[in-house]
Design an enzyme around this catalytic site. Structure first.
Site, PDB file in Angstrom:
ATOM      1  N   CYS A 157      29.754 -19.283  -7.019  1.00 38.72           N
ATOM      2  CA  CYS A 157      30.800 -19.959  -8.151  1.00 38.72           C
ATOM      3  C   CYS A 157      32.084 -19.399  -7.916  1.00 38.72           C
ATOM      4  O   CYS A 157      33.141 -19.908  -8.526  1.00 38.72           O
ATOM      5  CB  CYS A 157      30.241 -19.505  -9.473  1.00 38.72           C
ATOM      6  SG  CYS A 157      30.203 -17.652  -9.707  1.00 38.72           S
ATOM      7  N   ASP A 209     -10.796  -4.225   8.337  1.00 44.23           N
ATOM      8  CA  ASP A 209      -9.921  -4.503   7.257  1.00 44.23           C
ATOM      9  C   ASP A 209     -10.606  -5.487   6.319  1.00 44.23           C
ATOM     10  O   ASP A 209     -10.208  -6.764   6.698  1.00 44.23           O
ATOM     11  CB  ASP A 209      -8.491  -4.687   7.587  1.00 44.23           C
ATOM     12  CG  ASP A 209      -7.578  -4.694   6.285  1.00 44.23           C
ATOM     13  OD1 ASP A 209      -7.889  -4.113   5.334  1.00 44.23           O
ATOM     14  OD2 ASP A 209      -6.376  -5.187   6.577  1.00 44.23           O
ATOM     15  N   ASP A 260       0.750  -1.290  -0.052  1.00 43.12           N
ATOM     16  CA  ASP A 260      -0.051  -0.060   0.030  1.00 43.12           C
ATOM     17  C   ASP A 260       0.844   1.212  -0.039  1.00 43.12           C
ATOM     18  O   ASP A 260       0.503   2.164  -0.794  1.00 43.12           O
ATOM     19  CB  ASP A 260      -0.941  -0.039   1.254  1.00 43.12           C
ATOM     20  CG  ASP A 260      -1.949  -0.992   0.944  1.00 43.12           C
ATOM     21  OD1 ASP A 260      -2.629  -1.110   1.958  1.00 43.12           O
ATOM     22  OD2 ASP A 260      -2.176  -1.934   0.055  1.00 43.12           O
ATOM     23  N   TYR A 286     -21.347  -0.114   8.978  1.00 43.05           N
ATOM     24  CA  TYR A 286     -20.858   1.243   9.688  1.00 43.05           C
ATOM     25  C   TYR A 286     -21.782   2.456   8.922  1.00 43.05           C
ATOM     26  O   TYR A 286     -21.247   3.553   9.516  1.00 43.05           O
ATOM     27  CB  TYR A 286     -19.367   1.400   9.330  1.00 43.05           C
ATOM     28  CG  TYR A 286     -19.003   1.173   8.134  1.00 43.05           C
ATOM     29  CD1 TYR A 286     -19.473   2.091   6.974  1.00 43.05           C
ATOM     30  CD2 TYR A 286     -18.162   0.220   7.524  1.00 43.05           C
ATOM     31  CE1 TYR A 286     -18.911   1.880   5.677  1.00 43.05           C
ATOM     32  CE2 TYR A 286     -17.592  -0.055   6.297  1.00 43.05           C
ATOM     33  CZ  TYR A 286     -18.316   0.858   5.425  1.00 43.05           C
ATOM     34  OH  TYR A 286     -17.755   0.909   4.045  1.00 43.05           O
ATOM     35  N   CYS A 305      31.917 -14.297  -5.364  1.00 43.39           N
ATOM     36  CA  CYS A 305      30.730 -14.718  -5.363  1.00 43.39           C
ATOM     37  C   CYS A 305      30.594 -15.895  -4.345  1.00 43.39           C
ATOM     38  O   CYS A 305      31.446 -17.277  -4.586  1.00 43.39           O
ATOM     39  CB  CYS A 305      30.132 -15.262  -6.862  1.00 43.39           C
ATOM     40  SG  CYS A 305      28.663 -16.199  -6.927  1.00 43.39           S
ATOM     41  N   CYS A 321      26.746 -18.740 -13.691  1.00 51.58           N
ATOM     42  CA  CYS A 321      26.866 -18.937 -12.007  1.00 51.58           C
ATOM     43  C   CYS A 321      25.669 -19.715 -11.861  1.00 51.58           C
ATOM     44  O   CYS A 321      24.574 -19.325 -12.149  1.00 51.58           O
ATOM     45  CB  CYS A 321      26.920 -17.600 -11.481  1.00 51.58           C
ATOM     46  SG  CYS A 321      26.650 -17.658  -9.641  1.00 51.58           S
ATOM     47  N   CYS A 369      27.991 -10.621  -9.700  1.00 58.01           N
ATOM     48  CA  CYS A 369      28.670 -11.744 -10.071  1.00 58.01           C
ATOM     49  C   CYS A 369      28.910 -11.721 -11.800  1.00 58.01           C
ATOM     50  O   CYS A 369      27.841 -11.550 -12.302  1.00 58.01           O
ATOM     51  CB  CYS A 369      28.199 -13.183  -9.526  1.00 58.01           C
ATOM     52  SG  CYS A 369      28.800 -14.530 -10.399  1.00 58.01           S
ATOM     53  N   ARG A 392     -18.362  -2.487  -3.297  1.00 56.62           N
ATOM     54  CA  ARG A 392     -17.914  -0.879  -3.628  1.00 56.62           C
ATOM     55  C   ARG A 392     -17.661  -0.746  -5.068  1.00 56.62           C
ATOM     56  O   ARG A 392     -17.932   0.233  -5.567  1.00 56.62           O
ATOM     57  CB  ARG A 392     -16.645  -0.603  -2.722  1.00 56.62           C
ATOM     58  CG  ARG A 392     -16.532   0.975  -2.685  1.00 56.62           C
ATOM     59  CD  ARG A 392     -15.541   1.388  -1.616  1.00 56.62           C
ATOM     60  NE  ARG A 392     -15.155   2.569  -2.047  1.00 56.62           N
ATOM     61  CZ  ARG A 392     -13.661   2.731  -2.153  1.00 56.62           C
ATOM     62  NH1 ARG A 392     -12.837   1.798  -2.381  1.00 56.62           N
ATOM     63  NH2 ARG A 392     -13.170   4.152  -2.401  1.00 56.62           N
ATOM     64  N   LYS A 441      -4.803   5.551  10.706  1.00 57.56           N
ATOM     65  CA  LYS A 441      -4.291   4.205  10.234  1.00 57.56           C
ATOM     66  C   LYS A 441      -3.248   3.681  11.516  1.00 57.56           C
ATOM     67  O   LYS A 441      -2.297   4.372  12.176  1.00 57.56           O
ATOM     68  CB  LYS A 441      -3.759   4.145   9.122  1.00 57.56           C
ATOM     69  CG  LYS A 441      -4.286   4.583   8.012  1.00 57.56           C
ATOM     70  CD  LYS A 441      -5.468   3.705   7.580  1.00 57.56           C
ATOM     71  CE  LYS A 441      -5.020   2.509   7.003  1.00 57.56           C
ATOM     72  NZ  LYS A 441      -4.667   2.893   5.414  1.00 57.56           N
ATOM     73  N   GLU A 458     -15.115   5.043  15.659  1.00 58.19           N
ATOM     74  CA  GLU A 458     -15.372   3.533  15.401  1.00 58.19           C
ATOM     75  C   GLU A 458     -14.137   2.897  15.013  1.00 58.19           C
ATOM     76  O   GLU A 458     -13.124   3.493  14.535  1.00 58.19           O
ATOM     77  CB  GLU A 458     -16.310   3.279  14.185  1.00 58.19           C
ATOM     78  CG  GLU A 458     -17.588   4.047  14.329  1.00 58.19           C
ATOM     79  CD  GLU A 458     -18.541   4.193  13.144  1.00 58.19           C
ATOM     80  OE1 GLU A 458     -17.909   3.304  12.181  1.00 58.19           O
ATOM     81  OE2 GLU A 458     -19.300   5.036  12.835  1.00 58.19           O
ATOM     82  N   LYS A 485     -11.875   0.808  12.432  1.00 57.92           N
ATOM     83  CA  LYS A 485     -11.944   0.500  10.996  1.00 57.92           C
ATOM     84  C   LYS A 485     -11.219  -0.942  10.714  1.00 57.92           C
ATOM     85  O   LYS A 485     -10.565  -1.463  10.950  1.00 57.92           O
ATOM     86  CB  LYS A 485     -10.652   1.363  10.215  1.00 57.92           C
ATOM     87  CG  LYS A 485     -10.720   1.457   8.828  1.00 57.92           C
ATOM     88  CD  LYS A 485      -9.847   2.669   8.304  1.00 57.92           C
ATOM     89  CE  LYS A 485     -10.110   2.732   6.768  1.00 57.92           C
ATOM     90  NZ  LYS A 485      -9.583   1.440   5.943  1.00 57.92           N
TER      91      LYS A 485
END
Ligand code: IVH
Length: 673
Positions: free
Chosen positions: A415, A119, A34, A229, A412, A435, A430, A138, A318, A115, A117
């Site tokens: 490898c 989810d 988000d 709600y 690396c 590899c 690398c 919605r 939030k 109230e 919220k």
């Protein structure tokens, strides 16, 4: 930024946002956090405010959400379903209250109802004379989907308001959040794991996925609840003076409402209820993501009104992501598909926002320096956008002196080739293209769900193929034999044949998927789709100049240069030839609705049809939402047998799959069109 650059950036942002809207709202399968999404929207809004002439009616900033899916009838919301502005700090709350009072021209306090919220997924239920006549999601706020049949299966939703309540208006829309309780969510995921189905990522996705089922019987088997709600349309002789009275009435006709509601009058009181609800959060039966404040008096709500997106009389605070401290035990280096060496934090496992975190990416050396962390440090960790584990920094006061700094290894870890830091880039790579780590990641990416979607080729099989020297590049997958596969661990002939069938099926994947699966730097799913749409074939893309590539809507100059560079490489071109020779068709993109009357069906065509070529028949059923396959497996639901159908027909009979002749097939598509 000049006008032209802004125009390009705006176009790219809109494409990206719309894609994510689709992922989130239509597929219920967000692919970015988000927070990342909000930052895209933020950038778009700020660019549009700097260049107002670039604002168009179809811009994501001009609408409330996403689009409805095909397959469900659409419902127009006469009273739009709004969203809420977000607040994160106490200062935000102070400002919200100040704005409300200024708009109302009041010095004295305003009363708010607090109230929880919830989810979940917003729905609107329409009751005429107390009877539920329609339920809708919605959608984008103005147009939702008709989910009446599904909502009828939710037992806790009253079908007749008069069965519990007394004051029943002529017409009322009750709005609320469809949620799945946490304990039901856990049980559902356990059951899914046991039957081999992928788990839902969170209760919100589970609720959304359960409600937006084309088959209401599936919804009926899922434990959904609604927490109401507010109201939408209302007519008749009910009249409410306050939001509190609205909620009390809603509760009186049989709905669950927010288990905590509080009347508050000042920012201090508002903040205090956020503390109360944060403390109550772990004992709530459902997932909550914040606290909603609504001006209590309806007359004041009306005076304040709303913007296109949200009411001026309500706002949501939030929950901050949870932060925990844990030990940074080590920093290991992981090699990605393009050879980039990414430092990864190994942490003492710790539970954050409901899941155990044991690793977190540190991106690159610069990031480690910026954070100022050392191996052995106590570090603060959270989940960015509530999903991706992220280290915020060290607890310096807890240092003992035994901590040591991270040094990027010179070679690396897989490898042993040199690791090279690219000039002008934060990345270290690398240098060895063969590899094993890179090969493994390329194979995994090729097989992944968003790429070629080849079932069964997860980490364990790919690791074995790489270490048994059976696959050096993705084209090798298509030369695997049953004989080779049966020698792998936990593999029988049945499983081996299944894997080969999945590989075979993947040869029909569309060009956009192939382009994405190739892992061309900077070419994500969106760009791959744009390219496929613009050029139609891989041969055309291969010879395109960087200028022609950059001319494609959504492709920037740097990406265009990367694509051209990829196809200039002889070994990449050779790889594509090998894939084509192996039978990977790279078909052009088809505008297939993901939902249609034949969704959920998988068709196989065998033999010759007299009315149309096989490819046309496949296209017809895909256009109606079905999938097609070239091989018979248990996933196949319907076999269409033309003349001279051979072994596939015999196999379908053996498996008891539905078989249609050409006439039956033609009447099926006629009925479904
Ligand atoms: S009121 C006109 N109250 O949050 C006000 N929404 O971010 C419209 N939500 O789409 C919403 N709990 O799905 C309201 N107690 C609550 C809520 C709530 C959850 C959801 C709702 C809305 C979204 C907005």
């Amino acid at each position: 930024m000049d006008h032209d650059t802004a125009q390009k950036r705006i176009a790219a942002l809109r494409a990206e946002i719309e894609r994510n809207n689709y992922q989130y709202y239509v597929l219920d399968n967000p692919t970015i956090s988000d927070a990342a999404f909000d930052s895209l929207m933020h950038e778009l809004r700020s660019l549009e405010s700097k260049f107002p002439d670039l604002v168009t009616p179809e811009s994501p900033t001009q609408r409330v959400g996403g689009m409805p899916t095909k397959g469900f009838a659409t419902v127009q919301h006469r009273v739009p379903m709004l969203s809420l502005s977000n607040m994160f700090t106490k200062e935000d709350i102070v400002l919200f209250d100040a704005r409300v009072r200024r708009a109302l021209g009041r010095g004295d306090p305003v009363e708010y109802l607090t109230e929880i919220k919830m989810d979940g997924l917003a729905v609107s239920l329409r009751y005429e004379k107390g009877l539920m006549v329609q339920a809708s999601t919605r959608g984008d706020g103005t147009t939702g989907e008709d989910v009446t049949a599904n909502v009828r299966t939710v037992r806790s939703i009253p079908m007749n308001l008069a069965s519990v309540g007394t004051r029943i208006p002529e017409l009322v829309e009750i709005r609320g959040e469809m949620v799945m309780f946490l304990r039901d969510f856990e049980a559902l995921n356990e059951a899914r794991a046991a039957s081999g189905d992928p788990p839902f990522a969170n209760p919100r996705n589970a609720a959304a996925g359960s409600l937006r089922q084309l088959d209401p019987r599936i919804t009926a088997s899922r434990p959904l609840h609604m927490v109401a709600y507010g109201l939408g349309e209302l007519s008749g002789d009910l009249n409410f003076l306050t939001q509190k009275a609205v909620l009390e009435w809603i509760a009186s006709v049989g709905f669950r409402i927010s288990p905590i509601i509080r009347l508050v009058h000042t920012p201090d009181e508002m903040w205090a209820t956020t503390r109360e609800i944060v403390a109550a959060r772990p004992s709530l039966p459902f997932a909550a993501d914040g606290v909603v404040f609504k001006v209590n008096e309806i007359a004041l709500q009306q005076a304040l009104g709303q913007t296109a997106r949200e009411p001026r009389w309500a706002s949501a605070w939030k929950f901050p992501p949870e932060e925990k401290q844990t030990r940074l035990e080590d920093i290991v280096v992981s090699i990605g598909r393009t050879g980039v060496a990414t430092p990864v934090a190994v942490l003492t496992p710790v539970e954050i926002d409901g899941s155990v975190v044991a690793r977190a990416t540190l991106h690159n050396e610069d990031e480690i320096r910026r954070l100022g962390i050392m191996i052995g440090d106590l570090v603060t960790v959270h989940k960015a956008g509530s999903v991706i584990p992220e280290i915020l920094g060290p607890v310096v006061a807890a240092r003992t002196g035994s901590e040591r700094p991270f040094v990027m290894p010179a070679t690396c870890p897989v490898c042993g080739s040199r690791l090279v830091r690219i000039e002008d880039e934060a990345a270290t790579r690398c240098v060895n293209a063969s590899c094993q780590a890179q090969v493994r990641e390329r194979l995994l990416h090729w097989c992944s769900k968003d790429a070629m979607d080849i079932q069964g080729f997860g980490e364990s099989i790919i690791d074995q193929l790489v270490s048994a020297d059976l696959a050096h590049d993705v084209s090798d997958l298509y030369h695997l034999t049953e004989e080779q596969l049966v020698h792998l661990e936990h593999m029988g002939p049945l499983m081996a044949r299944k894997l080969l069938a999945h590989l075979e099926e993947s040869k029909g994947r569309e060009l956009a998927r192939v382009l994405y699966a190739l892992g061309i730097p900077q070419v994500g799913q969106v760009s791959a789709r744009d390219l496929a749409r613009a050029f139609g074939s891989i041969d055309a893309i291969e010879v395109a100049t960087p200028e022609a590539l950059a001319g494609v809507y959504g492709i920037g100059e740097k990406t265009a240069e990367n694509i051209a560079a990829f196809f200039r490489e002889e070994h990449n071109r050779a790889l594509i030839r090998r894939l084509q020779t192996a039978g990977v068709r790279m078909t052009p993109l088809q505008a297939t609705p993901s939902r249609g009357p034949l969704s959920g069906k998988v068709f196989v065509f065998t033999g010759e049809l007299s009315s149309m070529p096989r490819s046309a028949a496949q296209e017809r059923v895909r256009a109606l939402g079905a999938e097609t396959s070239d091989t018979i497996s248990r996933k196949v639901t319907t076999v269409v047998a033309g003349s001279a159908a051979g072994s596939k027909l015999a196999k379908a009979v053996e498996l008891g799959i539905e078989i249609l002749d050409e006439q039956q097939f033609l009447s099926l598509i006629e009925q479904s069109t």
